[in-house]
Design a protein around this motif. Structure first.
Motif, PDB file in Angstrom:
ATOM      1  N   HIS A  26     -26.595  36.737  45.883  1.00  0.00           N
ATOM      2  CA  HIS A  26     -27.122  37.996  46.400  1.00  0.00           C
ATOM      3  C   HIS A  26     -28.050  38.651  45.388  1.00  0.00           C
ATOM      4  O   HIS A  26     -27.946  38.425  44.188  1.00  0.00           O
ATOM      5  N   ASN A  35     -22.520  44.795  50.896  1.00  0.00           N
ATOM      6  CA  ASN A  35     -23.788  44.339  50.315  1.00  0.00           C
ATOM      7  C   ASN A  35     -24.915  45.342  50.533  1.00  0.00           C
ATOM      8  O   ASN A  35     -26.078  44.968  50.701  1.00  0.00           O
ATOM      9  N   SER A  77     -29.743  37.382  52.312  1.00  0.00           N
ATOM     10  CA  SER A  77     -29.401  38.626  51.619  1.00  0.00           C
ATOM     11  C   SER A  77     -30.610  39.195  50.899  1.00  0.00           C
ATOM     12  O   SER A  77     -30.738  40.396  50.751  1.00  0.00           O
TER      13      SER A  77
END
Length: 478
Positions: A70, A125, A430
């Motif tokens: 990520h 996230n 991501s």
């Protein structure tokens, strides 16, 4: 970890933030006392670990399949904080490098060179919020207080010419709810202007402040921030903290330096003595480790004094050259020294225990934001130079090296050679989120490893977090 004259994990547990000398935004946002490495380490409680042998044997597996998963961006050209009544100062809105990373309870906090601090959730996230709750707040440093599950921010403000440190405690739960302004100020009665400082000591659960205005040191309880006692003596030049005790270093006389060891709990004097010095030679460092006192003068041997028996041993200056920083490993009764990008492990008999086979640090200044020592004190994780045989493949990329402290052996390495050249599909997805700028950084692992400016290892999640000069935070996970 401990600053030699005055960093972040596992070893020494204090973290000292020193006020700047002049009211300049550059100084306010970036200068910390560079003499200590241990205070730059985010540390946790040190206690015996019966499972250490098991953890040691399984450590290669923990890092074996680490990959880039990520990317988060601290930069937002728009108004970044809903809690700020007016736009932030212009320099806070510029893209700058990450200088510090802290993780706690599935949140990751990323502090930039300019003084902007963002909180990200590893569960969603997403960026949760910015911790700058005032438009002119420049955050200097972070400290996670596990005693009450809160994050302490140390800041300076434009309204005070960036000259005085201000501390604030905010519960992690409030930050998770995107309410960073729900915290409360600490040590309001203290004048923390240069050369004043605040130091957080996780092992003893204490806070040490120094007010240069009246030359008073104060010790507070880290659990509830109540004042325990004060030390008012203008001859005290420095205080060094060890588990259970503090070393008071007084103004030097021509041939000796007066020292006191006191109880950190109540300030009771346990021992007073003078340590003899060579005349007209500067003191490189004085460090305290439980009953051991380490003293080194310019071009002289290292002296190791047992303060209980006053037995002295010396290590030749040719064998022990003055390091740029120390890390004390209290559980292992060892200490690390840093010099010219290399790390060595010593015992308190003055014997070299370990030299690392593959752990040449990338940064020459022993930047402890790029070093992490595990709570078991068995592993060190650092941003390092790539091996010569890898450089042709990785270009300017470094590597994240994990090494065993007791043996010096390499446990694992994250580099462009053992990671895929392009991030996997999950990572690519991501990276396309609303808080990223793909045009600034491609999805190449080698590029991500080119300029790491901050590093942190989350032991609970088994994830490594790195930050770079563009203000991006990257997650390495298996």
């Amino acid at each position: 970890m401990r600053i030699m004259d005055e960093r972040r994990r596992g070893g020494w547990c204090g973290r000292r933030i020193v006020a700047t000398k002049r009211g300049s935004t550059n100084n306010a946002a970036t200068k910390t006392n560079t003499n200590s490495i241990i205070k730059k380490l985010q540390s946790r409680e040190i206690s015996p670990k019966p499972h250490r042998s098991f953890a040691s044997s399984t450590s290669p597996h923990r890092f074996q399949n680490m990959r880039l998963t990520h990317q988060y961006d601290t930069h937002d050209p728009k108004h970044p904080s809903s809690s700020s009544p007016s736009p932030l100062l212009p320099f806070l809105l510029k893209r700058t490098k990450l200088v510090e990373i802290v993780a706690a309870k599935n949140l990751v906090f990323a502090l930039t060179h300019s003084g902007l601090c963002a909180a990200f959730s590893r569960e969603t996230n997403e960026r949760v919020c910015y911790l700058n709750v005032s438009p002119d707040e420049v955050i200097r440093s972070l400290f996670y207080n596990k005693n009450n599950d809160s994050l302490i921010t140390v800041s300076v403000y434009a309204s005070e010419n960036f000259s005085s440190l201000k501390c604030r405690s905010t519960r992690i739960e409030y930050i998770r709810r995107a309410k960073p302004d729900a915290g409360f100020p600490l040590f309001l009665a203290e004048s923390l202007k240069w050369p004043g400082f605040v130091e957080f000591d996780d092992v003893n659960a204490k806070v040490l402040t120094y007010s240069a205005q009246d030359s008073v040191y104060k010790i507070f309880d880290l659990k509830n921030y109540t004042l325990l006692y004060s030390i008012s003596d203008r001859n005290v030049q420095e205080i060094k903290i060890s588990p259970g005790i503090m070393l008071l270093i007084f103004s030097r006389a021509s041939s000796h330096i007066p020292l006191k060891i006191i109880s950190i709990e109540d300030g009771t004097v346990l021992k007073s003595f003078n340590h003899l010095l060579h005349r007209n030679k500067k003191v490189d460092f004085i460090e305290q480790f439980n009953e051991k006192l380490l003293v080194k003068q310019e071009n002289e041997n290292l002296q190791i004094l047992d303060v209980r028996s006053f037995e002295m041993m010396e290590v030749s200056r040719s064998e022990f050259m003055t390091p740029s920083a120390f890390i004390f490993l209290y559980e292992n009764q060892l200490f690390l020294t840093f010099r010219n990008r290399t790390i060595s492990v010593w015992n308190f008999r003055g014997e070299l225990v370990t030299s690392f086979e593959d752990h040449v640090l990338w940064h020459p200044d022993c930047n402890t934001n790029n070093i992490y020592i595990t709570s078991d004190q068995d592993l060190i994780i650092s941003y390092c130079k790539a091996e010569p045989e890898d450089q042709w493949m990785e270009g300017n990329a470094g590597s994240i090296n994990i090494s065993n402290i007791l043996t010096g052996k390499s446990v694992a390495k994250i580099n462009a050679a053992n990671c895929s050249k392009k991030v996997d599909e999950e990572c690519s997805n991501s990276f396309s989120g609303k808080h990223t700028r793909s045009s600034l950084i491609t999805n190449s692992v080698a590029e991500v490893l080119e300029d790491i400016t901050a590093l942190y290892y989350d032991e609970e999640r088994n994830e490594i977090y790195t930050g770079n000069r563009h203000g991006f935070l990257h997650v390495w996970s298996n």
